[in-house]
Design a protein around this motif. Structure first.
Motif, PDB file in Angstrom:
ATOM      1  N   LYS A 362       0.566  -1.311  -0.168  1.00  0.00           N
ATOM      2  CA  LYS A 362      -0.046  -0.430  -0.212  1.00  0.00           C
ATOM      3  C   LYS A 362       0.619   1.545  -0.006  1.00  0.00           C
ATOM      4  O   LYS A 362       0.590   2.484  -0.475  1.00  0.00           O
ATOM      5  N   ILE A 363       2.401   1.068   1.017  1.00  0.00           N
ATOM      6  CA  ILE A 363       2.979   2.117   0.659  1.00  0.00           C
ATOM      7  C   ILE A 363       3.458   2.431   0.156  1.00  0.00           C
ATOM      8  O   ILE A 363       3.525   3.900  -1.518  1.00  0.00           O
ATOM      9  N   ASN A 364       3.756   1.087  -0.424  1.00  0.00           N
ATOM     10  CA  ASN A 364       4.345   1.772  -2.676  1.00  0.00           C
ATOM     11  C   ASN A 364       3.770   2.103  -3.555  1.00  0.00           C
ATOM     12  O   ASN A 364       3.848   3.431  -4.201  1.00  0.00           O
ATOM     13  N   GLU A 365       2.772   1.987  -3.199  1.00  0.00           N
ATOM     14  CA  GLU A 365       1.191   2.131  -4.570  1.00  0.00           C
ATOM     15  C   GLU A 365       1.276   3.778  -3.831  1.00  0.00           C
ATOM     16  O   GLU A 365       1.094   4.029  -5.405  1.00  0.00           O
ATOM     17  N   MET A 366       0.693   4.306  -3.208  1.00  0.00           N
ATOM     18  CA  MET A 366       0.907   5.347  -2.560  1.00  0.00           C
ATOM     19  C   MET A 366       2.120   5.762  -3.566  1.00  0.00           C
ATOM     20  O   MET A 366       1.753   7.447  -3.508  1.00  0.00           O
ATOM     21  N   ILE A 367       3.407   5.848  -2.616  1.00  0.00           N
ATOM     22  CA  ILE A 367       4.774   6.983  -2.854  1.00  0.00           C
ATOM     23  C   ILE A 367       4.514   6.604  -4.505  1.00  0.00           C
ATOM     24  O   ILE A 367       4.413   7.805  -5.779  1.00  0.00           O
ATOM     25  N   GLY A 368       4.261   5.807  -5.604  1.00  0.00           N
ATOM     26  CA  GLY A 368       4.354   5.429  -7.080  1.00  0.00           C
ATOM     27  C   GLY A 368       3.065   6.719  -7.562  1.00  0.00           C
ATOM     28  O   GLY A 368       2.701   7.203  -8.864  1.00  0.00           O
ATOM     29  N   LYS A 369       1.622   6.736  -6.837  1.00  0.00           N
ATOM     30  CA  LYS A 369       0.541   7.391  -7.280  1.00  0.00           C
ATOM     31  C   LYS A 369       1.290   8.943  -7.271  1.00  0.00           C
ATOM     32  O   LYS A 369       0.776   9.902  -8.499  1.00  0.00           O
ATOM     33  N   VAL A 370       1.994   9.156  -6.060  1.00  0.00           N
ATOM     34  CA  VAL A 370       2.157  11.202  -5.620  1.00  0.00           C
ATOM     35  C   VAL A 370       2.988  10.748  -6.726  1.00  0.00           C
ATOM     36  O   VAL A 370       3.102  12.353  -7.330  1.00  0.00           O
ATOM     37  N   ALA A 371       4.288  10.156  -7.185  1.00  0.00           N
ATOM     38  CA  ALA A 371       5.394  10.738  -8.302  1.00  0.00           C
ATOM     39  C   ALA A 371       4.548  10.668  -9.042  1.00  0.00           C
ATOM     40  O   ALA A 371       5.260  11.333 -10.730  1.00  0.00           O
ATOM     41  N   LYS A 372       3.716  10.015  -9.830  1.00  0.00           N
ATOM     42  CA  LYS A 372       2.941  10.105 -11.015  1.00  0.00           C
ATOM     43  C   LYS A 372       3.063  11.729 -11.864  1.00  0.00           C
ATOM     44  O   LYS A 372       2.230  12.399 -12.431  1.00  0.00           O
ATOM     45  N   ASN A 373       2.677  12.455 -10.437  1.00  0.00           N
ATOM     46  CA  ASN A 373       1.874  13.416 -10.737  1.00  0.00           C
ATOM     47  C   ASN A 373       3.562  14.688 -11.077  1.00  0.00           C
ATOM     48  O   ASN A 373       3.203  16.112 -11.115  1.00  0.00           O
ATOM     49  N   PHE A 374       4.103  13.826 -11.179  1.00  0.00           N
ATOM     50  CA  PHE A 374       5.468  15.231 -11.186  1.00  0.00           C
ATOM     51  C   PHE A 374       6.424  14.604 -11.753  1.00  0.00           C
ATOM     52  O   PHE A 374       7.078  13.223 -12.051  1.00  0.00           O
ATOM     53  N   SER A 375       6.794  15.698 -13.327  1.00  0.00           N
ATOM     54  CA  SER A 375       7.227  14.787 -14.630  1.00  0.00           C
ATOM     55  C   SER A 375       9.064  14.609 -13.924  1.00  0.00           C
ATOM     56  O   SER A 375       9.731  13.600 -14.559  1.00  0.00           O
ATOM     57  N   SER A 376       9.373  15.657 -13.109  1.00  0.00           N
ATOM     58  CA  SER A 376      10.929  15.208 -12.545  1.00  0.00           C
ATOM     59  C   SER A 376      11.270  13.678 -11.572  1.00  0.00           C
ATOM     60  O   SER A 376      12.240  13.567 -10.911  1.00  0.00           O
ATOM     61  N   VAL A 377      10.593  13.752 -11.276  1.00  0.00           N
ATOM     62  CA  VAL A 377      10.094  12.953  -9.481  1.00  0.00           C
ATOM     63  C   VAL A 377      10.612  11.508 -10.399  1.00  0.00           C
ATOM     64  O   VAL A 377       9.877  10.674 -11.224  1.00  0.00           O
ATOM     65  N   THR A 378      11.520  10.509 -10.257  1.00  0.00           N
ATOM     66  CA  THR A 378      11.530   9.270 -10.088  1.00  0.00           C
ATOM     67  C   THR A 378      10.985   8.346  -8.987  1.00  0.00           C
ATOM     68  O   THR A 378      12.347   8.609  -7.864  1.00  0.00           O
ATOM     69  N   VAL A 379      11.242   6.997  -9.020  1.00  0.00           N
ATOM     70  CA  VAL A 379      10.530   6.196  -8.088  1.00  0.00           C
ATOM     71  C   VAL A 379      11.816   4.456  -8.078  1.00  0.00           C
ATOM     72  O   VAL A 379      11.447   4.132  -9.175  1.00  0.00           O
ATOM     73  N   VAL A 380      12.617   4.685  -7.596  1.00  0.00           N
ATOM     74  CA  VAL A 380      13.381   3.050  -7.579  1.00  0.00           C
ATOM     75  C   VAL A 380      13.143   2.320  -6.172  1.00  0.00           C
ATOM     76  O   VAL A 380      13.110   2.480  -5.330  1.00  0.00           O
ATOM     77  N   ASP A 381      12.653   0.756  -6.759  1.00  0.00           N
ATOM     78  CA  ASP A 381      12.656   0.324  -5.495  1.00  0.00           C
ATOM     79  C   ASP A 381      13.977  -1.007  -4.828  1.00  0.00           C
ATOM     80  O   ASP A 381      14.730  -1.418  -5.953  1.00  0.00           O
ATOM     81  N   VAL A 418      22.254  -0.124  -3.735  1.00  0.00           N
ATOM     82  CA  VAL A 418      22.703   1.293  -3.993  1.00  0.00           C
ATOM     83  C   VAL A 418      23.261   0.593  -5.796  1.00  0.00           C
ATOM     84  O   VAL A 418      23.039   0.377  -6.706  1.00  0.00           O
ATOM     85  N   SER A 419      24.240  -0.272  -6.042  1.00  0.00           N
ATOM     86  CA  SER A 419      24.325  -1.042  -7.241  1.00  0.00           C
ATOM     87  C   SER A 419      23.181  -1.449  -8.429  1.00  0.00           C
ATOM     88  O   SER A 419      23.030  -1.151  -9.274  1.00  0.00           O
ATOM     89  N   LYS A 420      21.822  -1.571  -7.662  1.00  0.00           N
ATOM     90  CA  LYS A 420      20.892  -2.010  -8.367  1.00  0.00           C
ATOM     91  C   LYS A 420      19.800  -1.068  -8.308  1.00  0.00           C
ATOM     92  O   LYS A 420      19.596  -0.845  -9.535  1.00  0.00           O
ATOM     93  N   ILE A 421      19.839  -0.289  -7.576  1.00  0.00           N
ATOM     94  CA  ILE A 421      19.423   1.268  -6.969  1.00  0.00           C
ATOM     95  C   ILE A 421      20.255   1.800  -8.785  1.00  0.00           C
ATOM     96  O   ILE A 421      19.181   3.003  -8.945  1.00  0.00           O
ATOM     97  N   LEU A 422      20.975   1.945  -8.661  1.00  0.00           N
ATOM     98  CA  LEU A 422      21.795   3.001 -10.018  1.00  0.00           C
ATOM     99  C   LEU A 422      21.752   2.729 -11.025  1.00  0.00           C
ATOM    100  O   LEU A 422      21.492   3.592 -12.236  1.00  0.00           O
ATOM    101  N   GLN A 423      20.829   1.433 -11.809  1.00  0.00           N
ATOM    102  CA  GLN A 423      20.583   0.475 -12.967  1.00  0.00           C
ATOM    103  C   GLN A 423      19.222   1.233 -12.838  1.00  0.00           C
ATOM    104  O   GLN A 423      18.773   1.068 -14.694  1.00  0.00           O
TER     105      GLN A 423
END
Length: 427
Positions: A362-381, A418-423
């Motif tokens: 639920k938290i990840n879904e919420m963060i994804g919805k918030v991020a979609k409102n901003f073109s300069s925001v990237t979400v990494v897992d 972090v090596s995976k995040i950077l990818q």
């Protein structure tokens, strides 16, 4: 009247046996504390005591074999515990199979018979003299001293191989702060995380709680550029929240000050937000002080505050990267390493991803919805480095563990994550 009393006693004692047996039959192999399950044998024993005049008590439980088992039961308990504990350690933190456990219980029974007849019974029959009292006291004192010594030394590290010893001592060794950053960025004295390379001009800020701090080692190793680490434990990187366990009540939260520092620095172009997000979402009333949205659920509140914080960062021309958290693990990571000379196998290094996600979906879904409102925001897992196809690893089972407790990464884990995040996104 006598027949009625006998029936009542019989029913009560049978019920006592049923409740006592149910506590054994319904017991599971995990370590979860279940108060109601524990009450079953307690209530069953109470019934047996109350209806002590029943036929079962007089003819079965009072028979010589049962009485004898009662006499040696505590001694048997004391012997079986170290035997099963040692077996668990030699088997990578897991109990061996049932036949082995049964065999160990029989060994415990033999040892209890030996100690009962050779040690306990003769001591009970001896007259209590000053010499006996002093001797037993010295024995108890020496055992206590030995236990405290082993505990203070954290066991006997010399018994381990170099690789196992290094793995078991793995932690997150990245510094929390330095004088250069505290002076340059004017960090408050109470702000726990405030670090930057000496004489640097960072273009990236890693901000958040201890789950931002545990990414710093990997970021320094894999990114290769200068960055600012700033934040405070127990608090997500948004404005308007105070963790009352980690700071005093205030109208100016420490995390808010950290964010203002980043927002007002024109040299910082990229901001990475990382946190143990579910720590706030799953918190109880009174753990945090909120400056706004006090009537909403914690998840909705976090979503609104995160949206406001990102909006302010974007308004100041910052690129924002939000890190979805690594899973909290349901096992001891140190058991993953084969660390004892006689140990036959390493412990379990994996677990199901959905086993301990703490509302993360639920938290990840919420963060994804918030991020979609901003073109300069990237979400990494971050969990993608630990989990693959629903199975998560806490180490490689040989000489590396990725966690040093149930939710914080070691240096090795930070490097991997972090090596995976950077990818996944450009920093």
């Amino acid at each position: 009247m006598t027949n009625l009393r006998e029936k009542r006693n019989s029913i009560g004692s049978v019920a006592g046996l049923v409740f006592t047996s149910a506590g054994i039959l319904f017991a599971t192999g995990d370590a979860t504390y279940r108060p109601l399950l524990i009450l079953l044998p307690v209530f069953g024993t109470l019934l047996l005591i109350i209806f002590r005049d029943s036929w079962i008590n007089k003819n079965v439980l009072s028979s010589s074999p049962f009485v004898f088992v009662g006499l040696i039961s505590y001694t048997w308990y004391l012997w079986h515990w170290p035997l099963l504990s040692i077996a668990r350690n030699l088997n990578g933190g897991n109990l061996p199979n049932y036949p082995t456990c049964f065999f160990l219980l029989l060994i415990g029974l033999a040892l209890s018979l030996f100690s009962y007849f050779i040690i306990e019974t003769p001591i009970r029959k001896k007259a209590i003299t000053k010499k006996l009292t002093i001797s037993l006291s010295i024995c108890v004192f020496c055992c206590t001293l030995l236990g405290l010594l082993v505990q203070s030394l954290d066991g006997f590290p010399g018994r381990l191989g170099d690789s196992a010893a290094a793995a078991l001592s793995s932690k997150n060794t990245f510094p929390k702060q330095n004088k250069y950053a505290k002076v340059k960025y004017g960090c408050p004295a109470d702000l726990e995380f405030c670090w930057a390379p000496e004489n640097s001009q960072p273009s990236l800020a890693l901000i958040g709680d201890s789950h931002a701090h545990h990414l710093a080692f990997g970021l320094q190793k894999n990114w290769g550029k200068q960055f600012l680490l700033i934040g405070h434990p127990g608090t997500p990187p948004v404005k308007g929240i105070i963790s009352l366990k980690h700071e005093k009540s205030s109208k100016q939260p420490l995390m808010g000050k950290a964010l203002d520092t980043v927002i007002n620095d024109p040299d910082i172009k990229t901001v990475v937000l990382s946190a143990r997000w579910h720590y706030f979402v799953n918190s109880k009333k009174g753990d945090f002080q909120l400056l706004d949205y006090k009537n909403d659920s914690n998840l909705i509140t976090l979503g609104k505050l995160l949206s406001q914080t990102i909006s302010e960062l974007v308004m100041h021309k910052k690129k924002v990267i939000v890190v979805l958290d690594v899973p909290q693990i349901p096992l001891n990571p140190k058991n993953c390493i084969k660390s004892r000379p006689l140990q036959t196998t390493a412990g379990n290094c994996t677990f199901q991803e959905d086993q301990r996600r703490n509302n993360d979906a639920k938290i990840n879904e919420m963060i994804g919805k918030v991020a979609k409102n901003f073109s300069s925001v990237t979400v990494v897992d971050a969990s993608k480095a630990i989990c693959d196809q629903g199975i998560c690893s806490v180490g490689d089972g040989v000489n590396s563990i990725y966690y040093h407790d149930d939710n914080h990464l070691t240096n090795k884990g930070s490097d991997l994550v972090v090596s995976k995040i950077l990818q996944q996104g450009k920093f």
